[in-house]
Motif scaffolding. Structure first.
Motif, short mmCIF file in Angstrom:
data_model
loop_
_atom_site.label_atom_id
_atom_site.label_comp_id
_atom_site.label_asym_id
_atom_site.label_seq_id
_atom_site.Cartn_x
_atom_site.Cartn_y
_atom_site.Cartn_z
N VAL A 35 0.83 -1.19 0.00
CA VAL A 35 0.00 0.00 0.00
C VAL A 35 0.88 1.25 0.00
O VAL A 35 2.01 1.23 0.48
CB VAL A 35 -0.96 0.04 1.21
N SER A 36 0.36 2.32 -0.56
CA SER A 36 1.02 3.61 -0.52
C SER A 36 0.08 4.63 0.09
O SER A 36 -1.14 4.41 0.15
CB SER A 36 1.45 4.05 -1.93
N ILE A 37 0.65 5.75 0.56
CA ILE A 37 -0.13 6.76 1.27
C ILE A 37 -0.01 8.09 0.54
O ILE A 37 1.10 8.52 0.21
CB ILE A 37 0.36 6.90 2.72
N ASN A 38 -1.13 8.74 0.33
CA ASN A 38 -1.14 10.06 -0.28
C ASN A 38 -1.07 11.11 0.82
O ASN A 38 -2.08 11.47 1.41
CB ASN A 38 -2.41 10.24 -1.13
N PHE A 39 0.15 11.59 1.08
CA PHE A 39 0.34 12.55 2.16
C PHE A 39 -0.19 13.94 1.82
O PHE A 39 -0.20 14.82 2.67
CB PHE A 39 1.83 12.64 2.51
N ARG A 40 -0.65 14.12 0.60
CA ARG A 40 -1.22 15.40 0.21
C ARG A 40 -2.72 15.45 0.46
O ARG A 40 -3.37 16.45 0.14
CB ARG A 40 -0.96 15.66 -1.29
N ASN A 205 3.73 16.52 3.06
CA ASN A 205 2.43 16.56 3.70
C ASN A 205 1.64 17.80 3.32
O ASN A 205 2.19 18.90 3.21
CB ASN A 205 2.57 16.53 5.23
N VAL A 206 0.33 17.63 3.17
CA VAL A 206 -0.55 18.78 2.96
C VAL A 206 -0.62 19.59 4.26
O VAL A 206 -0.51 19.03 5.35
CB VAL A 206 -1.96 18.30 2.54
N ARG A 207 -0.75 20.91 4.15
CA ARG A 207 -0.87 21.75 5.33
C ARG A 207 -2.28 21.60 5.92
O ARG A 207 -3.26 21.64 5.19
CB ARG A 207 -0.62 23.21 4.99
N THR A 208 -2.37 21.41 7.21
CA THR A 208 -3.65 21.31 7.89
C THR A 208 -3.72 22.34 9.01
O THR A 208 -2.69 22.83 9.48
CB THR A 208 -3.87 19.91 8.50
#
Length: 296
Positions: A35-40, A205-208
């Motif tokens: 599996v891969s993770i979309n950090f955006r 990573n996307v900014r939150t």
């Protein structure tokens, strides 16, 4: 990354996706079966952080909609650095203050769950307070963590120490803070260029986080300067004052500010996690020596 950080060894996301349904739903399956993770993607980051907190610390945490999603590796690095600062004191019990705990209350929860430290989590935003208190209750840590509502957003310690809370009468061994990063007075605060793209790749990573969590007048330098100012007023109540910084160029600005106030018992460190580096500064008015200055 700190040598005691459990995330130094990368998690097996494939195994974790099989184990945790909610996390599996935000993962992407590659042709090789991994599996891969979309950090955006913000939802993916939320489920990732929730899963890691549960897997490694048995913590059940939720976040207010749109609120800051903390990066676990970085928060762990900060807690582990505090452990190193406090280790020479050989304390039987530790009490700390979390400045701006957010909706997750992650620092206080980690400190309480991992080390049995007693924490006061300060927060001014009503929705964050409600989520933070529910996170404390859900994990049955009410005996170790108190979420205190800051009535004055400009106050760091004053409102708490002058309150009727029983804990306000006690002495604390440290404070920690992840200050608002951006300057709300800037024309485009989120467009500020804080990195050298040739030396530091862009974060994956996307900014939150809400504007209130990410910005303040003057940005992080101004916020940490306010901590320094109030630390002088409450120097007998907190043994070691600390704060994180998101921009390397801001570290000497804070050190100069401390020097101007003849505060000389100071140390700094770096937190490394992936492509992201953060810095931290600690100071004390007491005789305890702050000599730890190693990258984590």
């Amino acid at each position: 990354m700190h040598p005691r950080n459990v995330l130094r060894t990368a998690p097996d996301y494939t195994k974790l996706a099989i184990k945790y349904k909610d996390f599996r739903q935000v993962c992407q399956l590659e042709l090789n079966g991994k599996v891969s993770i979309n950090f955006r993607n913000e939802r993916t980051l939320r489920e990732l952080t929730k899963m890691l907190l549960l897997e490694y610390f048995g913590l059940h945490v939720d976040f207010a909609p749109g609120s800051l999603v903390p990066t676990l590796a970085l928060r762990l690095n900060y807690i582990l650095w505090l452990e190193d600062l406090l280790a020479p004191l050989k304390l039987a019990a530790v009490k700390g203050i979390d400045i701006g705990c957010g909706s997750s209350c992650i620092y206080s929860l980690l400190a309480a769950k991992k080390n049995q430290w007693k924490m006061v989590a300060l927060e001014s935003k009503r929705e964050n307070i409600e989520y933070a208190r529910e996170n404390v209750k859900r994990n049955e840590l009410q005996h170790l963590v108190e979420v205190f509502e800051q009535p004055d957003k400009q106050s760091i310690f004053k409102s708490f120490f002058e309150s009727s809370s029983e804990l306000a009468k006690e002495q604390f061994h440290f404070c920690l803070c992840n200050p608002p990063f951006f300057d709300s007075n800037a024309k485009n605060p989120f467009d500020a260029n804080t990195r050298n793209p040739e030396r530091r790749p862009a974060p994956s990573n996307v900014r939150t986080g809400t504007d209130e969590e990410l910005t303040c007048a003057g940005g992080e330098v101004s916020f940490v300067q306010r901590i320094v100012d109030e630390s002088e007023a409450f120097k007998e109540r907190v043994l070691i004052f600390t704060s994180m910084l998101g921009v390397k160029a801001n570290v000497p600005k804070i050190l100069d500010y401390l020097r101007e106030r003849q505060i000389s018992n100071v140390c700094t460190t770096e937190f490394h996690q992936g492509h992201t580096t953060r810095w931290a500064v600690a100071w004390s008015f007491q005789q305890t020596s702050l000599q730890i200055d190693t990258a984590k």
